[in-house]
Scaffold this motif. Structure first.
Motif, short mmCIF file in Angstrom:
data_model
loop_
_atom_site.label_atom_id
_atom_site.label_comp_id
_atom_site.label_asym_id
_atom_site.label_seq_id
_atom_site.Cartn_x
_atom_site.Cartn_y
_atom_site.Cartn_z
N PRO A 164 -53.99 32.33 21.15
CA PRO A 164 -54.42 31.50 22.28
C PRO A 164 -53.23 30.93 23.03
O PRO A 164 -52.24 30.48 22.43
CB PRO A 164 -55.22 30.38 21.59
N LYS A 165 -53.33 30.94 24.35
CA LYS A 165 -52.27 30.39 25.19
C LYS A 165 -52.69 29.02 25.71
O LYS A 165 -53.80 28.84 26.22
CB LYS A 165 -51.97 31.34 26.35
N ILE A 166 -51.79 28.06 25.56
CA ILE A 166 -52.08 26.66 25.88
C ILE A 166 -51.16 26.19 27.01
O ILE A 166 -49.93 26.31 26.91
CB ILE A 166 -51.87 25.75 24.65
N LEU A 167 -51.74 25.63 28.04
CA LEU A 167 -50.97 25.06 29.15
C LEU A 167 -50.78 23.57 28.90
O LEU A 167 -51.75 22.82 28.79
CB LEU A 167 -51.71 25.27 30.47
N ILE A 168 -49.53 23.14 28.80
CA ILE A 168 -49.19 21.72 28.66
C ILE A 168 -48.51 21.27 29.95
O ILE A 168 -47.44 21.78 30.30
CB ILE A 168 -48.26 21.48 27.45
N ILE A 169 -49.13 20.34 30.66
CA ILE A 169 -48.60 19.89 31.95
C ILE A 169 -47.53 18.82 31.72
O ILE A 169 -47.76 17.84 31.00
CB ILE A 169 -49.71 19.33 32.84
N THR A 170 -46.37 19.00 32.33
CA THR A 170 -45.25 18.07 32.17
C THR A 170 -44.87 17.46 33.52
O THR A 170 -45.36 17.86 34.57
CB THR A 170 -44.02 18.78 31.58
N GLY A 171 -43.97 16.47 33.46
CA GLY A 171 -43.39 15.92 34.67
C GLY A 171 -43.94 14.57 35.08
O GLY A 171 -45.01 14.15 34.65
N TYR A 172 -43.16 13.86 35.91
CA TYR A 172 -43.56 12.61 36.53
C TYR A 172 -43.93 11.52 35.54
O TYR A 172 -44.89 10.77 35.73
CB TYR A 172 -44.70 12.83 37.53
N GLY A 173 -43.17 11.42 34.44
CA GLY A 173 -43.32 10.29 33.54
C GLY A 173 -44.08 10.55 32.26
O GLY A 173 -44.08 9.69 31.38
N VAL A 174 -44.76 11.70 32.14
CA VAL A 174 -45.36 12.01 30.84
C VAL A 174 -44.25 12.44 29.89
O VAL A 174 -43.25 13.01 30.31
CB VAL A 174 -46.45 13.09 30.96
N ASN A 175 -44.40 12.15 28.58
CA ASN A 175 -43.23 12.29 27.72
C ASN A 175 -43.54 12.80 26.31
O ASN A 175 -42.71 12.66 25.41
CB ASN A 175 -42.48 10.96 27.63
N CYS A 176 -44.72 13.36 26.11
CA CYS A 176 -45.08 13.81 24.76
C CYS A 176 -45.10 15.34 24.66
O CYS A 176 -45.80 15.90 23.82
CB CYS A 176 -46.44 13.26 24.36
N GLU A 177 -44.33 16.01 25.53
CA GLU A 177 -44.40 17.47 25.56
C GLU A 177 -43.85 18.12 24.30
O GLU A 177 -44.38 19.14 23.83
CB GLU A 177 -43.69 18.03 26.80
N ALA A 178 -42.79 17.55 23.71
CA ALA A 178 -42.19 18.18 22.53
C ALA A 178 -43.13 18.15 21.33
O ALA A 178 -43.34 19.16 20.66
CB ALA A 178 -40.86 17.49 22.18
N GLU A 179 -43.72 16.97 21.07
CA GLU A 179 -44.66 16.85 19.96
C GLU A 179 -45.90 17.71 20.19
O GLU A 179 -46.41 18.36 19.27
CB GLU A 179 -45.10 15.40 19.75
N SER A 180 -46.40 17.71 21.43
CA SER A 180 -47.61 18.47 21.74
C SER A 180 -47.36 19.97 21.61
O SER A 180 -48.19 20.71 21.06
CB SER A 180 -48.09 18.13 23.16
N GLU A 181 -46.23 20.42 22.11
CA GLU A 181 -45.88 21.83 21.98
C GLU A 181 -45.80 22.25 20.52
O GLU A 181 -46.33 23.29 20.12
CB GLU A 181 -44.55 22.10 22.68
N HIS A 182 -45.16 21.41 19.70
CA HIS A 182 -45.01 21.75 18.30
C HIS A 182 -46.35 21.74 17.57
O HIS A 182 -46.60 22.58 16.69
CB HIS A 182 -44.04 20.79 17.62
N GLU B 250 -47.24 26.68 26.48
CA GLU B 250 -46.27 26.84 27.55
C GLU B 250 -46.21 25.55 28.36
O GLU B 250 -47.24 25.03 28.79
CB GLU B 250 -46.65 28.01 28.45
N LEU B 251 -45.00 25.03 28.56
CA LEU B 251 -44.80 23.82 29.34
C LEU B 251 -44.69 24.18 30.82
O LEU B 251 -43.85 25.01 31.19
CB LEU B 251 -43.54 23.09 28.89
N VAL B 252 -45.53 23.57 31.64
CA VAL B 252 -45.53 23.84 33.07
C VAL B 252 -45.45 22.52 33.83
O VAL B 252 -46.30 21.63 33.62
CB VAL B 252 -46.79 24.62 33.50
N HIS B 253 -44.45 22.38 34.68
CA HIS B 253 -44.31 21.16 35.47
C HIS B 253 -45.47 21.05 36.45
O HIS B 253 -45.95 22.04 36.99
CB HIS B 253 -42.98 21.17 36.22
#
Length: 265
Positions: free
Chosen positions: A4-22, A32-35
């Protein structure tokens, strides 16, 4: 099915991308992290994913209330693509600020299939200040939420200043309850839903910590499961180890595993 491919939206003050990706990687998915700007420039890329995630943080500095600006940008630039994403039976998850974004956009509670008409909000904690500690969260057995099936009660960290689910419409609140859209609640030491601080850190109506839509595929909550991926994340892990009840994995991982299991069938 492929991974399964997961889109994680990043940017503009959100800050949990590393934990969420892991978290998604540990659950067997391909995140996949996408701004946000890149997503708004090309919203058709949603077609490439089975799940999208709105993560925690402080988008746009929480101006105009938490999550509002982020929600309006997404809603006004890609509502058509997002509606198709939902109609195709895909999953959406929002944690903390991501949950705030989803309610401000109207994705939750999504009653009667109306996903872009906000009906509830997340407002300032009753205590008036930001809170950062661990709470016990009971996941409702009666909820259709695919993320929370069979989880029972888990300890999870919270860190928010605007986490109180609120509406002035009592009939709406009753409908949310009747349709199983309450997916998670704050509970006390006896595992009973509570409005009392600190077990309920924000005074949320009906002790609601998380909501799902009636399909169970769209889910958001204030606590952070991505912050409990390892046993040692728990503040009392050393005592748990001495007592012989230290879990093999962080219990927050279970929500992500549930989602992956649902996608792969």
């Amino acid at each position: 099915m492929s991974t399964p491919k997961i889109l994680i939206i990043t940017g503009y003050g959100v800050n949990c991308e590393a934990e969420s990706e892991h978290a998604w990687k540990l659950a067997g998915a391909e995140p996949e992290l996408v701004h946000l700007n890149d997503l708004l420039d090309n919203p058709d890329q949603l077609e490439n994913f089975q799940t999208m995630m709105f993560i925690g943080g402080f988008s746009y500095g929480d101006h105009m209330t938490s999550g509002h600006v982020f929600a309006m940008r997404v809603k006004h630039h890609m509502q058509t693509q997002l509606q198709k994403f939902i109609d195709d039976g895909k999953l959406i998850m929002g944690i903390c600020n991501g949950f705030q974004v989803m309610t401000k956009m109207g994705l939750l509670p999504g009653l009667d299939g109306r996903y872009f008409e906000p009906t509830v909000s997340l407002m300032q904690n009753d205590c008036g200040t930001f809170q950062n500690f661990w709470c016990d969260i009971c996941f409702e057995d009666s909820s259709p939420c695919v993320f929370t099936k069979g989880l029972g009660t888990l300890p999870l960290p919270i860190r928010h200043g605007e986490g109180k689910i609120f509406t002035l419409d009592n009939a709406l609140l009753e409908k949310i309850e009747a349709t199983g859209c309450v997916a998670a609640r704050y509970v006390d030491a006896d595992n009973n839903p509570t409005l009392e601080f600190p077990a309920n850190p924000n005074g949320s109506l009906n002790a609601i910590a998380g909501l799902t839509d009636p399909t169970g595929r769209i889910f958001g909550m204030m606590p952070h499961p991505e912050a409990y991926l390892f046993p040692e994340n728990h503040p009392n892990w050393d005592k748990q180890k001495l007592d012989g009840n230290l879990p093999e994995k962080g219990l927050g991982l279970k929500l992500f595993q549930n989602a992956v299991n649902y996608i792969v069938g």
